[in-house]
Structures are given as structure tokens and as C-alpha cells.
Design a protein around this motif. Structure first.
Motif, PDB file in Angstrom:
ATOM      1  N   LEU A  85       0.908  -1.247   0.132  1.00 15.08           N
ATOM      2  CA  LEU A  85       0.202   0.104  -0.041  1.00 15.08           C
ATOM      3  C   LEU A  85       0.725   1.230  -0.227  1.00 15.08           C
ATOM      4  O   LEU A  85       0.558   1.803  -0.798  1.00 15.08           O
ATOM      5  CB  LEU A  85      -0.866   0.006   1.396  1.00 15.08           C
ATOM      6  CG  LEU A  85      -1.769   1.073   1.611  1.00 15.08           C
ATOM      7  CD1 LEU A  85      -2.811   1.019  -0.114  1.00 15.08           C
ATOM      8  CD2 LEU A  85      -2.603   0.698   2.971  1.00 15.08           C
ATOM      9  N   ALA A  86       1.922   1.248   0.644  1.00  9.14           N
ATOM     10  CA  ALA A  86       2.963   2.340   0.930  1.00  9.14           C
ATOM     11  C   ALA A  86       3.369   2.714  -0.384  1.00  9.14           C
ATOM     12  O   ALA A  86       3.496   3.429  -1.031  1.00  9.14           O
ATOM     13  CB  ALA A  86       4.124   2.420   1.741  1.00  9.14           C
ATOM     14  N   SER A  87       3.635   1.468  -0.719  1.00  7.90           N
ATOM     15  CA  SER A  87       4.256   1.885  -2.311  1.00  7.90           C
ATOM     16  C   SER A  87       3.613   2.110  -3.935  1.00  7.90           C
ATOM     17  O   SER A  87       3.612   3.243  -4.422  1.00  7.90           O
ATOM     18  CB  SER A  87       4.948   0.376  -3.665  1.00  7.90           C
ATOM     19  OG  SER A  87       5.077   0.068  -3.995  1.00  7.90           O
ATOM     20  N   GLN A  88       2.393   1.780  -3.463  1.00  7.94           N
ATOM     21  CA  GLN A  88       0.709   2.314  -4.618  1.00  7.94           C
ATOM     22  C   GLN A  88       0.897   3.979  -3.711  1.00  7.94           C
ATOM     23  O   GLN A  88       0.523   4.276  -5.330  1.00  7.94           O
ATOM     24  CB  GLN A  88       0.036   1.695  -4.081  1.00  7.94           C
ATOM     25  CG  GLN A  88       0.068   0.337  -4.879  1.00  7.94           C
ATOM     26  CD  GLN A  88      -0.455  -0.039  -6.398  1.00  7.94           C
ATOM     27  OE1 GLN A  88      -1.322   0.643  -6.620  1.00  7.94           O
ATOM     28  NE2 GLN A  88       0.005  -1.047  -6.593  1.00  7.94           N
ATOM     29  N   ALA A 138      -8.732   4.538   6.799  1.00  7.71           N
ATOM     30  CA  ALA A 138      -8.465   5.664   7.233  1.00  7.71           C
ATOM     31  C   ALA A 138      -6.583   5.294   8.048  1.00  7.71           C
ATOM     32  O   ALA A 138      -5.553   5.630   7.435  1.00  7.71           O
ATOM     33  CB  ALA A 138      -9.095   6.223   8.196  1.00  7.71           C
ATOM     34  N   GLU A 139      -6.986   3.830   8.573  1.00  5.40           N
ATOM     35  CA  GLU A 139      -5.605   3.451   9.267  1.00  5.40           C
ATOM     36  C   GLU A 139      -3.870   3.440   8.920  1.00  5.40           C
ATOM     37  O   GLU A 139      -3.137   3.675   8.694  1.00  5.40           O
ATOM     38  CB  GLU A 139      -5.822   2.737  10.474  1.00  5.40           C
ATOM     39  CG  GLU A 139      -4.545   3.084  11.807  1.00  5.40           C
ATOM     40  CD  GLU A 139      -3.264   1.729  11.202  1.00  5.40           C
ATOM     41  OE1 GLU A 139      -1.931   1.739  11.418  1.00  5.40           O
ATOM     42  OE2 GLU A 139      -3.171   0.729  10.310  1.00  5.40           O
ATOM     43  N   GLN A 140      -4.773   2.270   7.737  1.00  4.04           N
ATOM     44  CA  GLN A 140      -3.801   1.909   6.660  1.00  4.04           C
ATOM     45  C   GLN A 140      -2.943   2.878   5.778  1.00  4.04           C
ATOM     46  O   GLN A 140      -1.863   2.692   5.366  1.00  4.04           O
ATOM     47  CB  GLN A 140      -4.711   0.453   6.033  1.00  4.04           C
ATOM     48  CG  GLN A 140      -4.772  -0.688   6.654  1.00  4.04           C
ATOM     49  CD  GLN A 140      -3.104  -1.073   7.893  1.00  4.04           C
ATOM     50  OE1 GLN A 140      -2.193  -1.564   6.473  1.00  4.04           O
ATOM     51  NE2 GLN A 140      -2.845  -1.436   8.493  1.00  4.04           N
ATOM     52  N   LEU A 141      -3.996   3.762   5.509  1.00  6.23           N
ATOM     53  CA  LEU A 141      -3.308   5.003   4.457  1.00  6.23           C
ATOM     54  C   LEU A 141      -2.174   5.826   5.043  1.00  6.23           C
ATOM     55  O   LEU A 141      -1.341   6.306   5.013  1.00  6.23           O
ATOM     56  CB  LEU A 141      -4.847   5.991   4.149  1.00  6.23           C
ATOM     57  CG  LEU A 141      -5.602   4.951   2.994  1.00  6.23           C
ATOM     58  CD1 LEU A 141      -7.447   6.086   2.402  1.00  6.23           C
ATOM     59  CD2 LEU A 141      -4.398   4.828   1.485  1.00  6.23           C
ATOM     60  N   THR A 146       3.103   7.123   6.189  1.00  7.93           N
ATOM     61  CA  THR A 146       3.928   7.579   7.196  1.00  7.93           C
ATOM     62  C   THR A 146       5.388   6.770   7.652  1.00  7.93           C
ATOM     63  O   THR A 146       6.173   6.781   7.255  1.00  7.93           O
ATOM     64  CB  THR A 146       3.595   6.894   8.851  1.00  7.93           C
ATOM     65  OG1 THR A 146       3.626   4.932   8.695  1.00  7.93           O
ATOM     66  CG2 THR A 146       2.914   7.448   9.516  1.00  7.93           C
ATOM     67  N   ILE A 147       5.348   5.404   6.686  1.00  5.45           N
ATOM     68  CA  ILE A 147       6.037   4.604   5.635  1.00  5.45           C
ATOM     69  C   ILE A 147       6.838   5.349   4.918  1.00  5.45           C
ATOM     70  O   ILE A 147       8.043   5.392   4.682  1.00  5.45           O
ATOM     71  CB  ILE A 147       5.438   3.070   5.362  1.00  5.45           C
ATOM     72  CG1 ILE A 147       5.354   2.466   6.682  1.00  5.45           C
ATOM     73  CG2 ILE A 147       6.466   1.962   3.972  1.00  5.45           C
ATOM     74  CD1 ILE A 147       4.714   1.163   5.989  1.00  5.45           C
ATOM     75  N   THR A 148       6.179   5.988   4.057  1.00  4.97           N
ATOM     76  CA  THR A 148       6.847   6.603   2.591  1.00  4.97           C
ATOM     77  C   THR A 148       7.326   7.731   2.772  1.00  4.97           C
ATOM     78  O   THR A 148       8.032   8.653   2.716  1.00  4.97           O
ATOM     79  CB  THR A 148       5.877   7.275   1.940  1.00  4.97           C
ATOM     80  OG1 THR A 148       5.307   8.193   2.291  1.00  4.97           O
ATOM     81  CG2 THR A 148       4.744   6.079   1.221  1.00  4.97           C
ATOM     82  N   ARG A 149       7.536   8.758   4.617  1.00  8.02           N
ATOM     83  CA  ARG A 149       8.400   9.659   5.189  1.00  8.02           C
ATOM     84  C   ARG A 149       9.514   8.735   6.963  1.00  8.02           C
ATOM     85  O   ARG A 149      10.168   9.479   7.091  1.00  8.02           O
ATOM     86  CB  ARG A 149       7.247  10.541   5.581  1.00  8.02           C
ATOM     87  CG  ARG A 149       6.670  10.926   4.702  1.00  8.02           C
ATOM     88  CD  ARG A 149       7.512  11.529   3.815  1.00  8.02           C
ATOM     89  NE  ARG A 149       6.359  12.087   3.094  1.00  8.02           N
ATOM     90  CZ  ARG A 149       6.286  12.234   1.718  1.00  8.02           C
ATOM     91  NH1 ARG A 149       6.648  10.895   1.405  1.00  8.02           N
ATOM     92  NH2 ARG A 149       5.027  12.248   1.031  1.00  8.02           N
ATOM     93  N   ASN A 150       9.495   7.643   6.436  1.00 10.78           N
ATOM     94  CA  ASN A 150      10.066   6.629   7.559  1.00 10.78           C
ATOM     95  C   ASN A 150       9.890   7.775   8.494  1.00 10.78           C
ATOM     96  O   ASN A 150      10.724   7.934   9.961  1.00 10.78           O
ATOM     97  CB  ASN A 150      11.782   7.230   7.546  1.00 10.78           C
ATOM     98  CG  ASN A 150      11.860   6.719   5.681  1.00 10.78           C
ATOM     99  OD1 ASN A 150      11.810   5.289   5.976  1.00 10.78           O
ATOM    100  ND2 ASN A 150      13.035   7.117   5.047  1.00 10.78           N
ATOM    101  N   HIS A 151       8.536   7.723   9.404  1.00 11.00           N
ATOM    102  CA  HIS A 151       7.838   8.151  10.380  1.00 11.00           C
ATOM    103  C   HIS A 151       8.192   6.741  11.284  1.00 11.00           C
ATOM    104  O   HIS A 151       8.372   5.750  10.660  1.00 11.00           O
ATOM    105  CB  HIS A 151       6.779   8.675  10.037  1.00 11.00           C
ATOM    106  CG  HIS A 151       6.050   9.306  11.495  1.00 11.00           C
ATOM    107  ND1 HIS A 151       5.606   8.241  12.620  1.00 11.00           N
ATOM    108  CD2 HIS A 151       5.789  10.118  11.756  1.00 11.00           C
ATOM    109  CE1 HIS A 151       4.490   9.207  13.376  1.00 11.00           C
ATOM    110  NE2 HIS A 151       5.287  10.408  13.261  1.00 11.00           N
ATOM    111  N   PRO A 152       8.252   6.781  12.381  1.00 11.57           N
ATOM    112  CA  PRO A 152       8.155   6.163  13.551  1.00 11.57           C
ATOM    113  C   PRO A 152       7.222   5.529  13.491  1.00 11.57           C
ATOM    114  O   PRO A 152       7.633   4.720  14.814  1.00 11.57           O
ATOM    115  CB  PRO A 152       8.524   6.432  14.666  1.00 11.57           C
ATOM    116  CG  PRO A 152       8.403   8.472  15.059  1.00 11.57           C
ATOM    117  CD  PRO A 152       8.552   8.358  13.044  1.00 11.57           C
ATOM    118  N   TYR A 153       6.138   5.659  13.454  1.00 10.02           N
ATOM    119  CA  TYR A 153       4.866   5.084  13.091  1.00 10.02           C
ATOM    120  C   TYR A 153       4.452   3.847  13.314  1.00 10.02           C
ATOM    121  O   TYR A 153       3.601   2.847  14.428  1.00 10.02           O
ATOM    122  CB  TYR A 153       3.104   5.596  12.543  1.00 10.02           C
ATOM    123  CG  TYR A 153       1.837   4.939  13.184  1.00 10.02           C
ATOM    124  CD1 TYR A 153       0.957   5.659  14.579  1.00 10.02           C
ATOM    125  CD2 TYR A 153       0.914   4.329  12.265  1.00 10.02           C
ATOM    126  CE1 TYR A 153       0.088   5.895  14.508  1.00 10.02           C
ATOM    127  CE2 TYR A 153       0.359   3.795  12.555  1.00 10.02           C
ATOM    128  CZ  TYR A 153      -0.822   4.820  13.446  1.00 10.02           C
ATOM    129  OH  TYR A 153      -1.669   4.587  13.492  1.00 10.02           O
TER     130      TYR A 153
END
Length: 156
Positions: A85-88, A138-141, A146-153
Motif C-alpha cells: 500500500l505504501a508503494s501504491q 483510514a488507519e492503513q492510509l 508514515t512508511i513513505t516518510r520514514n515516520h516511526p509510527y
């Protein structure tokens, strides 16, 4: 670019609105998450389900922009991991079009919605309550962003 959830059903319980709003507020200004609620067609005694689904489908497709990338949430769709999903999400952002996620009512989406969809995504092989899908999506989006931004969530 906007992420748009187009969902059948209105007047959700407070916990649904609170859960959805919590994640929608976390999204960055350049990637807002918006909700469009479509009234569910009345299901009386002996309803013509296909006709009701078609009515809901017409309203869903009217709410989706003609240039939107459309993702239909379908139990028979392709399963995506959070990383997929992050890649998408990154690909969609590069494309620049708004993304409309279609969530049907209790009887699902009509064929017209599936045919209009650029992609069909399954959150789970389980049948999920439609109000819960709003929160999960909403949570998965948010998690994907956050994955695409290297956020620690996201801690896999």
C-alpha cells in the motif's frame, strides 16, 4: 492530490466517526483524506437488491471524479500488505490524480463500480462491517504515508 473515501451509509455511531476522524486529521495537508457518505437505499420487505445496489452505485460513481483513480474495496480484490500500500501510495502521488476508494453497502458494490475501478483491493478475506472498513482504511492510509516518510509510527 486527495484521497477520497466514498462509502455507502450515513449516521455512523460516534466510535466510527471518532476513529475515522482521528486518522484523517493525521494526514498531511498535501494528502488530505476526505469522506463522502452515500445514503443507503432503503431495504424494505422483499427488496430488489440488484436495483438498490444499482441506485447506490449510480450515487457512488457520481461522487467519484471522472479523472479519479478508482480503487474498489472488494472481498475478491487483490490483498495488499501495508508495504505494498505504501508503494501504491507513492505511485499514486507521482501520478497526481485524486484516488477514490469505493466502499459499498451491506450487499457490496454493483458491477458498474467494479468495472469503473482501476484496481480492486481486499482488506481481508473476512467479511468486515462497513463502518469498521472506514476506520481500517483510514488507519492503513495513514500508516502507508508514515512508511513513505520514514515516520516511526509503523513498526513492523
Amino acid at each position: 492530490m486527495r484521497l477520497r473515501l466514498i462509502c455507502v451509509g450515513q449516521k455512523m455511531p460516534d466510535w466510527v466517526s471518532a476513529g475515522y476522524n482521528d486518522y484523517a486529521r493525521r494526514m498531511p495537508p498535501e494528502l488530505p483524506l476526505e469522506l463522502t457518505e452515500i445514503p443507503m437505499a432503503h431495504r424494505g420487505k422483499n427488496p430488489d437488491i440488484s436495483r438498490l445496489m444499482q441506485r447506490e452505485s449510480d450515487a457512488i460513481l457520481s461522487a467519484a471524479g471522472t479523472r479519479d483513480r478508482v480503487v474498489a474495496l472488494e472481498v475478491g480484490g487483490r490483498p495488499w500488505s501495508t508495504e505494498k500500500l505504501a508503494s501504491q501510495l507513492e505511485n499514486w502521488q507521482q501520478d497526481g490524480r485524486d484516488v477514490a476508494f469505493l466502499v459499498g453497502g451491506p450487499d457490496g458494490l454493483a458491477d458498474a463500480c467494479r468495472q469503473r475501478a482501476d484496481q480492486q483491493w481486499s482488506l481481508s478475506p473476512l467479511t468486515l462491517p462497513h463502518p469498521l472498513v472506514r476506520i481500517l482504511l483510514a488507519e492503513q492510509l495513514y500508516r502507508a504515508w508514515t512508511i513513505t516518510r520514514n515516520h516511526p509510527y509503523h513498526r513492523a
